[in-house]
Enzyme design. Structure first.
Site, PDB file in Angstrom:
ATOM      1  N   ASP A 277      12.364 -38.250 -15.045  1.00 36.04           N
ATOM      2  CA  ASP A 277      13.446 -38.886 -15.786  1.00 36.04           C
ATOM      3  C   ASP A 277      13.036 -38.823 -17.263  1.00 36.04           C
ATOM      4  O   ASP A 277      11.869 -38.580 -17.595  1.00 36.04           O
ATOM      5  CB  ASP A 277      13.654 -40.331 -15.328  1.00 36.04           C
ATOM      6  CG  ASP A 277      15.018 -40.859 -15.773  1.00 36.04           C
ATOM      7  OD1 ASP A 277      15.661 -40.209 -16.629  1.00 36.04           O
ATOM      8  OD2 ASP A 277      15.427 -41.927 -15.299  1.00 36.04           O
TER       9      ASP A 277
HETATM   10  C1  BGC Z   1      18.437 -41.959 -17.017  1.00 39.15           C
HETATM   11  C2  BGC Z   1      18.795 -40.789 -16.132  1.00 39.15           C
HETATM   12  C3  BGC Z   1      19.554 -39.771 -16.942  1.00 39.15           C
HETATM   13  C4  BGC Z   1      18.708 -39.357 -18.122  1.00 39.15           C
HETATM   14  C5  BGC Z   1      19.351 -38.314 -19.003  1.00 39.15           C
HETATM   15  C6  BGC Z   1      17.745 -41.529 -18.296  1.00 39.15           C
HETATM   16  O1  BGC Z   1      17.587 -42.598 -19.171  1.00 39.15           O
HETATM   17  O2  BGC Z   1      17.611 -42.858 -16.315  1.00 39.15           O
HETATM   18  O3  BGC Z   1      19.545 -41.223 -15.032  1.00 39.15           O
HETATM   19  O4  BGC Z   1      19.896 -38.683 -16.146  1.00 39.15           O
HETATM   20  O5  BGC Z   1      18.444 -40.496 -18.926  1.00 39.15           O
HETATM   21  O6  BGC Z   1      20.400 -38.830 -19.710  1.00 39.15           O
END
Ligand code: BGC
Length: 766
Positions: A277
């Site tokens: 993530d």
């Molecule tokens: C989130 C993810 C997301 C990623 C990209 C993160 O902060 O937890 O779910 O896909 O950002 O935007």
């Protein structure tokens, strides 16, 4: 002369180009040559750069500094190496539809996407083919806007109603989660684009999400938190998986070899690529060793990895394995295949899919004396600020979608030919305008959603009671990524309760009915106000067609068929994880103890006889259904058993019914919830008097529990009860079968031990 010069220049340029191409042709090219050859031709720095992705939508050539925007608004992309034919992959969010910018610099065209119902709402449809259809439409937007992977679906278990991201997740039950996620992935990927199943695993808390250590027993992990992922991986093979932010039993998930390599790859056969993530974890070397191939996004990690290879902290071969999986992934992407995208997906057609899904996602929670559907209703009095501001399509954060328009419930009523009381409209509109003007929020779009309800005077309610046929009160909630909801957000505020009380009193005195519409993303309190009103529709956050869908439900154009994919407790303190949420120590949590173990949601409420306001699987219809003729393929289980049951529409209007199959396993040494969902099926639209036979198949794994001592899935011998229900409580048909000998269904690796002591809940504590 000029002409000759031009020719000469062009000749020299072509020659230069040819020789570059020639040189390039001698280099291995991704897609044409073996991946191992391509890797052999990569410099160590190129390898390190490939495993460290780029944040945002812009590719910057490290040599020239030249910038190229790929798909504006995408959350990230992978590094490209043109000399080896390695193209970039563009990675936008998210779970309710594609999230890219709708505006582009110097371009008048709008790049809108469709806001589909949130995952929680989609789960309420219990309809895998509908979810697949939604996935197909979402994936088409990804493809036609030139991206490669949708960072979706998000399938963490809804362990506690206060988790700020629950709206992005499906359910409290792992089977339902796994089946719906597989359908969603299959739908999206049918377009030739990828998905990123996230967040692996146990991102059930947003407070301190980048550091919190979730302490979970092996059994609860296997049976609940991993199970949805396991089903989805096995039934749909997502191209990629996103590891989560949190720690699990001590280790960051992205740095956990046992999780990513032993369980995900070796046990489940996952073939794709794993990415972190965004800014998850803290050790690039550990991530590579764990099998977390792509670090999203990064920068400093490139140097760290180069140093680690040099000082032998990591073997270059390990890096090669990560690189190989990324390259393999890249060869599937539209960018690599040079797909010529249109930038013009069929948004009209997708709006229809969103509308259909919204209609099927809404749940009729209460309907006394056939308040709904409307009969002879022409004039509606709408109360609650969110009746007049845009219908809340979904939550905030990476799950947002930049769509064209979401109308208000008031507008939807007006468009359907109803008269909306002008006096109320005016007062609420003034309130909304002031809230927006005074809001300090960066995105004023959400100002009204997060603002307290407008207090209302008795006089204002009374003013229009005579002119109206019915009162509709909208109660709304919004939440989002990065923080959890507060207990006060779970309960209704005094102003909201007062509104419901006052409106109900005055309208009831005038002989008129009161309906509450819930435009919410997750579970809230209902027990302390529901008796005041005649009907309740849980409209959820059902995307940009939500307001229209709600009106269609109210007037009976759509017969509600949604059912709860999560329990609504009587009070928050009844939630089994209430004492341990978000974690300890209060104020700045470090550990979250999953002391409720396997007893999450209905597994707890049913086993511990705790009443709920609305139970898992519950939802009303405008027509009754009769269940009959349960039949098992055999009274003795060998490797499979088939169960059939007939459901009949015995009412006067057409409708769909969701039938649930629960199993009550025999009582043995290992304790089990009194019942667990092991199958579900949604009927077709049944006309009055029409019936349909539904079929369910159980295999040994579905009967098994996880025995930590043996590290195995085991189906105990004994008598199993099959409970066919319209909800987890409303059991309509029963039968039973026997498992003659205990079956060791599957041996697993003895991994993922809890790293701290848990005081797990047990039936013997009752
Ligand atoms: C989130 C993810 C997301 C990623 C990209 C993160 O902060 O937890 O779910 O896909 O950002 O935007």
């Amino acid at each position: 002369m000029k002409y000759i010069m031009k020719k000469l220049i062009s000749f020299v340029c072509t020659g230069m180009l040819m020789s570059t191409l020639f040189a390039q042709n001698k280099l291995p090219q991704l897609g044409k040559d073996n991946i191992s050859k391509v890797i052999a031709a990569m410099t160590l720095e190129e390898k390190a750069r490939l495993v460290v992705g780029i944040g945002g939508d812009t590719w910057k050539n490290p040599a020239s500094g030249e910038k190229t925007v790929l798909v504006p608004g995408a959350a990230g992309c992978t590094y490209q190496i043109p000399r080896l034919g390695i193209t970039p992959a563009v990675l936008p969010d998210g779970p309710a539809g594609l999230r890219i910018n709708s505006n582009r610099e110097g371009d008048a065209k709008k790049y809108y996407c469709t806001a589909f119902p949130t995952a929680t709402a989609l789960a309420s449809t219990w309809n895998t083919s509908l979810v697949e259809e939604v996935g197909k439409a979402m994936g088409n937007e990804v493809h036609e806007y030139g991206a490669d992977v949708l960072l979706s679906p998000a399938i963490n278990l809804q362990r506690n109603p206060l988790c700020g991201r629950n709206f992005e997740y499906y359910s409290e039950d792992p089977l339902l989660i796994g089946k719906l996620a597989a359908a969603m992935i299959n739908g999206i990927q049918s377009n030739g684009v990828g998905t990123s199943l996230k967040h692996f695993v146990a991102n059930n808390i947003e407070t301190n999400r980048k550091s919190v250590n979730e302490v979970i027993s092996q059994r609860a992990l296997r049976e609940l938190y991993l199970r949805g992922f396991e089903i989805a991986v096995k039934e749909s093979q997502p191209w990629t998986i996103m590891s989560s932010y949190n720690r699990l039993n001590g280790l960051y998930t992205s740095q956990n070899y046992d999780l990513i390599t032993t369980v995900l790859r070796k046990e489940w056969g996952f073939k794709g690529m794993v990415m972190t993530d965004w800014d998850g974890g803290d050790d690039a070397v550990a991530q590579m060793k764990a099998g977390n191939d792509l670090i999203m996004p990064g920068n400093h990690q490139v140097k760290e990895l180069l140093a680690a290879v040099k000082n032998k902290t990591i073997d270059e071969k390990t890096l090669d394995e990560n690189v190989a999986r990324i390259l393999d992934f890249i060869t599937s992407t539209p960018h690599f295949k040079q797909y010529v995208f249109s930038n013009a997906p069929d948004l009209k057609a997708h709006a229809q899919v969103a509308a259909k899904a919204a209609g099927e996602a809404m749940i009729l929670l209460k309907n006394d004396n056939k308040t709904l559907p409307f009969a002879k209703i022409k004039k509606v009095a709408l109360f609650g600020k969110n009746s007049y501001s845009a219908f809340i399509t979904g939550g905030t954060g990476s799950g947002e979608v930049n769509f064209e328009k979401s109308i208000s419930i008031a507008e939807a009523f007006q468009n359907a030919g109803y008269v909306v009381t002008p006096g109320l409209q005016k007062t609420y509109q003034q309130f909304i305008d002031t809230v927006i003007t005074n809001s300090k929020r960066r995105n004023k779009k959400f100002a009204v959603d997060f603002h307290a309800e407008m207090p209302i005077t008795e006089d204002l309610i009374k003013a229009d009671v005579k002119n109206n046929d019915i009162a509709i009160i909208t109660i709304a909630r919004n939440a989002g990524e990065g923080s959890d909801r507060k207990i006060t957000d779970f309960g209704l505020s005094e102003t909201e309760k007062d509104l419901i009380k006052q409106v109900s009193k005055i309208y009831h005195e005038a002989g008129k009915k009161v309906v509450v519409a819930l435009n919410i993303g997750g579970v809230i309190a209902t027990a302390d106000w529901r008796d005041d009103v005649d009907a309740i529709v849980l409209a959820w956050q059902t995307g940009m067609e939500g307001a229209n869908a709600l009106v269609k439900i109210l007037k009976g154009e759509v017969n509600p068929s949604g059912k709860l994919a999560q329990s609504f407790p009587m009070v928050y303190t009844d939630v089994p994880s209430a004492d341990n949420f978000p974690g300890e120590p209060a104020g700045n949590i470090v550990n979250a103890y999953y002391n409720e173990g396997i007893y999450v949601g209905y597994r707890y409420y049913e086993t511990f006889h705790k009443p709920t306001a609305y139970e898992f699987g519950y939802g009303l219809s405008y027509t009754p259904f009769q269940y009959s003729g349960i039949k098992l393929s055999s009274p003795i289980f060998s490797d499979k058993i088939t169960i059939t049951v007939t459901v009949k529409n015995t009412g006067k209007v057409a409708g769909k019914e969701t039938v649930q199959l629960y199993i009550a396993a025999p009582k043995t040494e290992i304790e089990k919830p009194v019942q667990e969902l092991k199958g579900f099926a949604k009927s077709k639209l049944l006309q009055p008097s029409e019936s349909e036979q539904l079929t369910f198949t159980l295999d040994a794994k579905l009967l098994a529990s996880y025995w930590s001592g043996m590290s195995a899935w085991v189906a105990d011998k004994g008598q199993y009860e099959v409970l066919i229900g319209a909800s987890s409580k409303d059991i309509r048909q029963k039968a039973s079968f026997e498992v003659r000998e205990t079956i060791v269904v599957e041996k697993t690796n003895p991994v993922l031990y809890q790293n701290r002591l848990l005081k797990e809940l047990s039936i013997s504590d009752k």
